[in-house]
Scaffold this motif. Structure first.
Motif, PDB file in Angstrom:
ATOM      1  N   ILE A 189      -9.499   3.608   6.618  1.00  0.00           N
ATOM      2  CA  ILE A 189      -9.235   3.123   5.258  1.00  0.00           C
ATOM      3  C   ILE A 189      -9.749   1.695   5.100  1.00  0.00           C
ATOM      4  O   ILE A 189     -10.359   1.341   4.084  1.00  0.00           O
ATOM      5  CB  ILE A 189      -7.729   3.201   4.947  1.00  0.00           C
ATOM      6  CG1 ILE A 189      -7.249   4.651   5.000  1.00  0.00           C
ATOM      7  CG2 ILE A 189      -7.424   2.604   3.579  1.00  0.00           C
ATOM      8  CD1 ILE A 189      -5.747   4.802   4.916  1.00  0.00           C
ATOM      9  N   TYR A 190      -9.515   0.876   6.130  1.00  0.00           N
ATOM     10  CA  TYR A 190     -10.015  -0.506   6.097  1.00  0.00           C
ATOM     11  C   TYR A 190     -11.541  -0.534   6.032  1.00  0.00           C
ATOM     12  O   TYR A 190     -12.133  -1.295   5.252  1.00  0.00           O
ATOM     13  CB  TYR A 190      -9.520  -1.261   7.326  1.00  0.00           C
ATOM     14  CG  TYR A 190     -10.328  -2.490   7.639  1.00  0.00           C
ATOM     15  CD1 TYR A 190     -10.241  -3.637   6.850  1.00  0.00           C
ATOM     16  CD2 TYR A 190     -11.207  -2.512   8.723  1.00  0.00           C
ATOM     17  CE1 TYR A 190     -10.998  -4.758   7.128  1.00  0.00           C
ATOM     18  CE2 TYR A 190     -11.963  -3.630   9.009  1.00  0.00           C
ATOM     19  CZ  TYR A 190     -11.856  -4.748   8.216  1.00  0.00           C
ATOM     20  OH  TYR A 190     -12.616  -5.852   8.494  1.00  0.00           O
ATOM     21  N   SER A 191     -12.191   0.292   6.828  1.00  0.00           N
ATOM     22  CA  SER A 191     -13.653   0.303   6.861  1.00  0.00           C
ATOM     23  C   SER A 191     -14.245   0.776   5.541  1.00  0.00           C
ATOM     24  O   SER A 191     -15.326   0.322   5.149  1.00  0.00           O
ATOM     25  CB  SER A 191     -14.149   1.208   7.998  1.00  0.00           C
ATOM     26  OG  SER A 191     -13.688   0.748   9.252  1.00  0.00           O
ATOM     27  N   TYR A 192     -13.540   1.659   4.839  1.00  0.00           N
ATOM     28  CA  TYR A 192     -14.101   2.248   3.621  1.00  0.00           C
ATOM     29  C   TYR A 192     -13.696   1.500   2.354  1.00  0.00           C
ATOM     30  O   TYR A 192     -14.509   1.357   1.434  1.00  0.00           O
ATOM     31  CB  TYR A 192     -13.663   3.709   3.514  1.00  0.00           C
ATOM     32  CG  TYR A 192     -14.392   4.482   2.452  1.00  0.00           C
ATOM     33  CD1 TYR A 192     -15.724   4.854   2.626  1.00  0.00           C
ATOM     34  CD2 TYR A 192     -13.766   4.862   1.273  1.00  0.00           C
ATOM     35  CE1 TYR A 192     -16.406   5.567   1.652  1.00  0.00           C
ATOM     36  CE2 TYR A 192     -14.435   5.579   0.291  1.00  0.00           C
ATOM     37  CZ  TYR A 192     -15.752   5.921   0.491  1.00  0.00           C
ATOM     38  OH  TYR A 192     -16.428   6.628  -0.477  1.00  0.00           O
ATOM     39  N   PHE A 193     -12.441   1.013   2.283  1.00  0.00           N
ATOM     40  CA  PHE A 193     -11.941   0.397   1.062  1.00  0.00           C
ATOM     41  C   PHE A 193     -11.758  -1.112   1.164  1.00  0.00           C
ATOM     42  O   PHE A 193     -11.606  -1.773   0.129  1.00  0.00           O
ATOM     43  CB  PHE A 193     -10.606   1.032   0.646  1.00  0.00           C
ATOM     44  CG  PHE A 193     -10.739   2.417   0.093  1.00  0.00           C
ATOM     45  CD1 PHE A 193     -11.367   2.644  -1.112  1.00  0.00           C
ATOM     46  CD2 PHE A 193     -10.245   3.507   0.790  1.00  0.00           C
ATOM     47  CE1 PHE A 193     -11.492   3.922  -1.624  1.00  0.00           C
ATOM     48  CE2 PHE A 193     -10.365   4.786   0.291  1.00  0.00           C
ATOM     49  CZ  PHE A 193     -10.985   4.997  -0.924  1.00  0.00           C
ATOM     50  N   GLY A 194     -11.714  -1.665   2.355  1.00  0.00           N
ATOM     51  CA  GLY A 194     -11.503  -3.096   2.476  1.00  0.00           C
ATOM     52  C   GLY A 194     -10.084  -3.438   2.890  1.00  0.00           C
ATOM     53  O   GLY A 194      -9.202  -2.582   3.020  1.00  0.00           O
ATOM     54  N   THR A 195      -9.853  -4.741   3.053  1.00  0.00           N
ATOM     55  CA  THR A 195      -8.614  -5.216   3.661  1.00  0.00           C
ATOM     56  C   THR A 195      -7.389  -4.961   2.798  1.00  0.00           C
ATOM     57  O   THR A 195      -6.365  -4.469   3.268  1.00  0.00           O
ATOM     58  CB  THR A 195      -8.726  -6.722   3.951  1.00  0.00           C
ATOM     59  OG1 THR A 195      -9.963  -6.992   4.593  1.00  0.00           O
ATOM     60  CG2 THR A 195      -7.576  -7.185   4.826  1.00  0.00           C
ATOM     61  N   LYS A 196      -7.468  -5.303   1.517  1.00  0.00           N
ATOM     62  CA  LYS A 196      -6.267  -5.285   0.681  1.00  0.00           C
ATOM     63  C   LYS A 196      -5.700  -3.885   0.521  1.00  0.00           C
ATOM     64  O   LYS A 196      -4.488  -3.680   0.624  1.00  0.00           O
ATOM     65  CB  LYS A 196      -6.586  -5.888  -0.692  1.00  0.00           C
ATOM     66  CG  LYS A 196      -5.354  -6.129  -1.538  1.00  0.00           C
ATOM     67  CD  LYS A 196      -5.678  -6.903  -2.800  1.00  0.00           C
ATOM     68  CE  LYS A 196      -4.404  -7.224  -3.570  1.00  0.00           C
ATOM     69  NZ  LYS A 196      -4.675  -7.979  -4.810  1.00  0.00           N
ATOM     70  N   ILE A 197      -6.553  -2.907   0.269  1.00  0.00           N
ATOM     71  CA  ILE A 197      -6.079  -1.528   0.122  1.00  0.00           C
ATOM     72  C   ILE A 197      -5.549  -1.000   1.450  1.00  0.00           C
ATOM     73  O   ILE A 197      -4.536  -0.290   1.493  1.00  0.00           O
ATOM     74  CB  ILE A 197      -7.211  -0.639  -0.426  1.00  0.00           C
ATOM     75  CG1 ILE A 197      -7.480  -1.000  -1.883  1.00  0.00           C
ATOM     76  CG2 ILE A 197      -6.876   0.839  -0.292  1.00  0.00           C
ATOM     77  CD1 ILE A 197      -8.584  -0.195  -2.537  1.00  0.00           C
ATOM     78  N   ALA A 198      -6.205  -1.358   2.560  1.00  0.00           N
ATOM     79  CA  ALA A 198      -5.730  -0.915   3.878  1.00  0.00           C
ATOM     80  C   ALA A 198      -4.357  -1.502   4.187  1.00  0.00           C
ATOM     81  O   ALA A 198      -3.481  -0.807   4.725  1.00  0.00           O
ATOM     82  CB  ALA A 198      -6.733  -1.300   4.957  1.00  0.00           C
TER      83      ALA A 198
END
Length: 657
Positions: A189-198
Motif C-alpha cells: 500500500i505504501y509503495s502504491y499510494f504513498g505514506t499518508k494513505i499507508a
C-alpha cells in the motif's frame, strides 16, 4: 556507469486535452504537438490515446530520467551506511531501495514528474506563437508551457494513472481478501499510494484488531447476568476500556515509528524541499514567505528590529487563529446548539419507535449538509490565517471542522445522558445512530462516487450521439485512461484544496471512537458494532481507492497528525462522561451525597486521568530495535566521516611536506 536494471517503465501520469474541432495541415506549431515534443525532450516516454470525447497523453519515465532529476533537485536519500546523502545517479548502488525493490518511492516519482512536466519553459529569446483550432496562443519567454495551456483550458487535467498489474494484485491480496479480516499488505500500500494513505490503513488495521478486546468484553458484560455483582460490572468495564484506549494509542506511536524506520522515512520529511508535491500558496502566503526570506537574508540590519518583526508576525498569526476559532465556536453556539437541543427534546416527546428512527435518519441527513457548510466557512477562515505550512493549515482545518461535528454528533446524547438522565432513551439513540451513521454512511460514500462516475459516462455518450446525429448504438469506452479520467478524485467533502479524502475517513473513525467511548457504560455492546463496521471499512475503503476513484496524488504526512490529539481529547472526555454516567446511575434519587460508592467513582476518575497522562512515561514511543538502528546508523556515519576527514588531513600534510 552502474549496470542496474529495473522493470520496464510504466505509464503513471496522464494529461487530458480536448479533441481538436478543426484538422490543420501543419502540426508543427500545434500546441499539443509542441507539448508532446517537449515531454520527449525532457526524457519522458509518451503515448497518445484518442478517447470518445478527449485525447490523452500518457507519460512514463525511464529510471535514468528519474535518477538525473533527483540529482538535479539535490534530493537527499538514505544510504547503506545510515546517512542521508545527496543523490547522485552515478552512485546509485549506494542508496537504500524501497520495500518493493524500486529505487524511488511513489511520492518521489510523482514529485519528479511534476518537476519535469511543469518545468518546461520557453527558453527562446522571444515569444512563440502556438495554434489550437485556428486560434493563436502566445507562449511568452520563460513561461511554463503546461500552466499556459491549463489557463487556456487546453490541458484539462493532469492526474496519476492506476498501474493495472499492481492494482489487480492489491485487489486480490487486500480489497477482496476476507480470509484474514485485519491483514493488510501495508508495504505494498505504501509503495502504491504513498505514506499518508499507508499510515491511515496501518492505523485502521491496528485499531480494528485492538477493538476485538473491548468488543468481547462488551458482549460479556451485556449478555451475561452476574447477579449481585452486576453493579460492579460497569465500573470494571469502564476502567478496562479506558486502560485499553490509553495503551492502544501509546502502542500505535511505537508502530508508527517502526513503519517509518522500515520505509526509511524520517519525521522531518515535511520540511524536506524535495517532497514538495506542488502545493500552491495563496498570494498573501507567498508575500509572507517572501517577506520572511528577505528579512532573514538582509545583512547589516539591527538584530533587535529583526527579532521584533518576527515576533509581530508570530503573534499576529496566533491572533488570527484564535479569532477564527472564536468565530467557529460562536457559530456552533448561536446556530447549531438550538437546533441540536430541539431535536433531542422532540425525540423525548415522540412515542413511536418508528417515528423516532425516521426522525434520526432525517436529522442526520440534514445536519450533514449543514455541518459541511460550516466546514466550507472554516476553509475560508483558514485562507486568512498566516499558516505558511500546508501541514499547519490542514491541522487548523481538522480542529475547526471536528468542533462542528463534535457538537452535531454528541450534544443530543449529552442532553439525554446528563440533563434528562434517561438511559433507556440514550441507549436507543446510540443504537440508531450507530446503524444509520455507520451502515448508511458506508453505502453512501461508495455509491455516490460510482453514481457520479456513471453519470459522467452517460453524459459523454449522450454528447457523442448528439454529434453523430443518432440516438442508437452503444458507445463503448475502449481506453482505460479515459475511464480513469471520468472517475471522481479522492478528495474531502470540504476543503478540497487543503486535504485529501482521508479527512472524511479519519473524521468517521474519530466520531465513532467518541461515541463508543464517551457512553461506554450505557451501551457496552457498541464496541462489537464498531468492530464489525471497521472490518467492513477496511475492505470498502480499499475498493474505493482501487476501483471507484482515480489514483490519489501521494501525500507525505508521516503520522496521523492532528487526529492523534483529537483521539487523546476524546479519551479524557470519556473518563469524565462515564464517571458522570456512573454517578447518575448509582444516585437514582438525585441527592448527590458523597457516599462510599460515589466517592469511589470520583477517586477512580482522578486515578484514570493520572494513568492517562502518566502511561507514556512507562511505554516508550519507539521500539528498542528502532532506537538501536538509529544509534547504529549514527555510529557508522560518524566513523565514515572521521575516516574521510583523517584521509583529507593526511593528504594535505603530505602535500605540505
Amino acid at each position: 556507469m552502474v549496470g542496474h536494471r529495473e522493470e520496464e517503465p510504466v505509464y503513471e501520469i496522464a494529461v487530458a486535452v480536448p479533441k481538436r474541432r478543426v484538422k490543420e495541415g501543419d502540426e508543427s506549431e500545434d500546441c499539443v504537438e509542441v507539448l508532446v515534443d517537449e515531454f520527449r525532450k525532457a526524457g519522458l516516454i509518451t503515448d497518445r490515446v484518442v478517447g470518445i470525447a478527449d485525447e490523452f497523453i500518457k507519460l512514463a519515465a525511464p529510471l535514468e530520467t528519474l535518477g538525473r532529476t533527483a540529482a538535479k533537485l539535490r534530493m537527499r536519500k538514505p544510504t547503506h551506511i545510515g546517512m542521508d546523502l545527496q543523490f547522485e545517479w552515478e552512485d546509485v548502488n549506494a542508496f537504500v531501495r524501497q520495500p518493493d525493490g524500486s529505487l524511488f518511492s511513489w511520492c518521489e516519482r510523482f514529485h519528479f514528474y511534476r518537476h519535469l512536466i511543469y518545468g518546461i519553459v520557453n527558453k527562446s529569446q522571444s515569444d512563440i506563437i502556438l495554434k489550437w483550432d485556428m486560434e493563436e496562443i502566445h507562449w511568452e519567454r520563460g513561461e511554463p508551457l503546461l500552466q499556459r495551456l491549463e489557463s487556456e483550458s487546453i490541458v484539462k487535467q493532469v492526474f496519476p494513472m492506476h498501474i493495472e498489474t499492481k492494482r489487480k494484485e492489491l485487489l486480490r491480496s487486500w480489497a477482496l481478501n476476507w480470509l484474514d479480516f485485519t491483514k493488510q499488505p501495508i508495504d505494498d500500500i505504501y509503495s502504491y499510494f504513498g505514506t499518508k494513505i499507508a499510515v491511515y490503513f496501518a492505523f485502521l488495521g491496528m485499531y480494528t484488531r485492538w477493538m476485538l478486546f473491548p468488543a468481547g468484553l462488551g458482549l460479556i458484560s451485556q449478555l451475561i447476568d452476574f447477579g449481585p455483582f452486576q453493579l460492579l460490572v460497569l465500573p470494571i468495564f469502564f476502567v478496562s476500556i479506558t486502560l485499553w484506549a490509553v495503551m492502544f494509542f501509546q502502542f500505535w506511536k511505537r508502530k508508527n515509528s517502526a513503519l517509518l524506520t522500515r520505509w526509511q522515512i524520517s519525521y522531518s520529511v515535511e520540511a524536506d524541499p524535495g517532497y514538495d508535491l506542488g502545493y500552491k500558496l495563496s498570494g498573501k502566503e507567498w508575500s509572507l514567505v517572501q517577506s520572511t526570506v528577505e528579512l532573514a537574508g538582509k545583512e547589516g540590519q539591527d538584530r533587535r528590529k529583526d527579532k521584533e518583526k518576527f515576533q509581530r508576525e508570530e503573534w499576529f498569526g496566533a491572533f488570527l487563529r484564535v479569532r477564527n476559532d472564536a468565530i467557529v465556536i460562536l457559530c456552533i453556539i448561536c446556530l447549531q446548539l438550538p437546533f441540536e437541543l430541539a431535536y433531542a427534546h422532540l425525540y423525548e416527546v415522540v412515542g413511536s419507535d418508528v417515528i423516532k428512527f425516521g426522525l434520526t435518519a432525517i436529522y442526520l441527513f440534514l445536519i450533514q449538509h449543514f455541518t459541511r457548510i460550516g466546514g466550507k466557512v472554516s476553509v475560508q477562515l483558514i485562507n486568512h490565517e498566516k499558516n505558511v505550512s500546508r501541514e499547519y493549515r490542514a491541522d487548523s482545518l481538522v480542529y475547526k471542522v471536528f468542533g462542528l461535528y463534535f457538537m452535531q454528533s454528541y450534544i443530543g446524547l449529552f442532553y439525554h445522558a446528563l440533563l434528562h438522565r434517561n438511559f433507556k432513551t440514550l441507549r436507543q439513540v446510540l443504537i440508531q445512530r450507530l446503524i444509520i451513521s455507520e451502515v448508511l454512511e458506508n453505502l453512501w460514500e461508495n455509491s455516490f462516487p460510482y453514481l457520479k462516475y456513471s453519470y459522467k459516462k452517460h453524459k459523454v455518450r449522450k454528447n457523442k450521439r448528439h454529434e453523430k446525429g443518432s440516438t442508437r448504438g452503444k458507445i463503448q469506452f475502449a481506453s482505460r485512461v479515459e475511464k480513469e479520467y471520468l472517475k471522481p478524485s479522492y478528495s474531502a467533502s470540504i476543503g478540497e484544496e487543503l486535504e485529501d479524502g482521508l479527512f472524511d475517513d479519519f473524521l468517521e473513525l474519530a466520531l465513532q471512537f467518541g461515541m463508543i467511548m464517551m457512553f461506554a457504560c450505557v451501551f457496552p455492546l457498541a464496541f462489537a458494532f464498531a468492530a464489525l463496521n471497521n472490518i467492513t471499512e477496511i475492505r470498502t475503503d480499499a475498493l474505493k481507492l482501487l476501483v471507484i476513484m482515480k489514483r490519489p496524488e501521494p501525500r507525505t504526512s508521516v503520522t496521523i497528525g492532528a487526529w492523534l490529539n483529537i483521539f487523546q481529547f476524546l479519551i479524557v472526555m470519556s473518563i469524565c462522561t462515564n464517571s458522570a454516567l456512573l454517578v447518575c446511575l448509582y444516585d437514582q434519587e438525585g441527592k448527590w451525597k458523597i457516599e462510599p460508592g460515589l466517592a469511589a467513582i470520583l477517586v477512580m476518575e482522578h486515578v484514570l486521568l493520572l494513568i492517562k497522562f502518566g502511561v507514556s512515561r512507562f511505554v516508550p514511543e519507539e521500539p528498542a530495535w528502532v532506537r538501536a538502528n538509529r544509534v547504529k546508523n549514527a555510529t557508522q556515519a560518524q566513523d565514515v566521516c572521521s575516516k574521510q576527514l583523517l584521509r583529507t588531513i593526511s593528504a594535505k600534510a603530505t602535500k605540505d611536506d
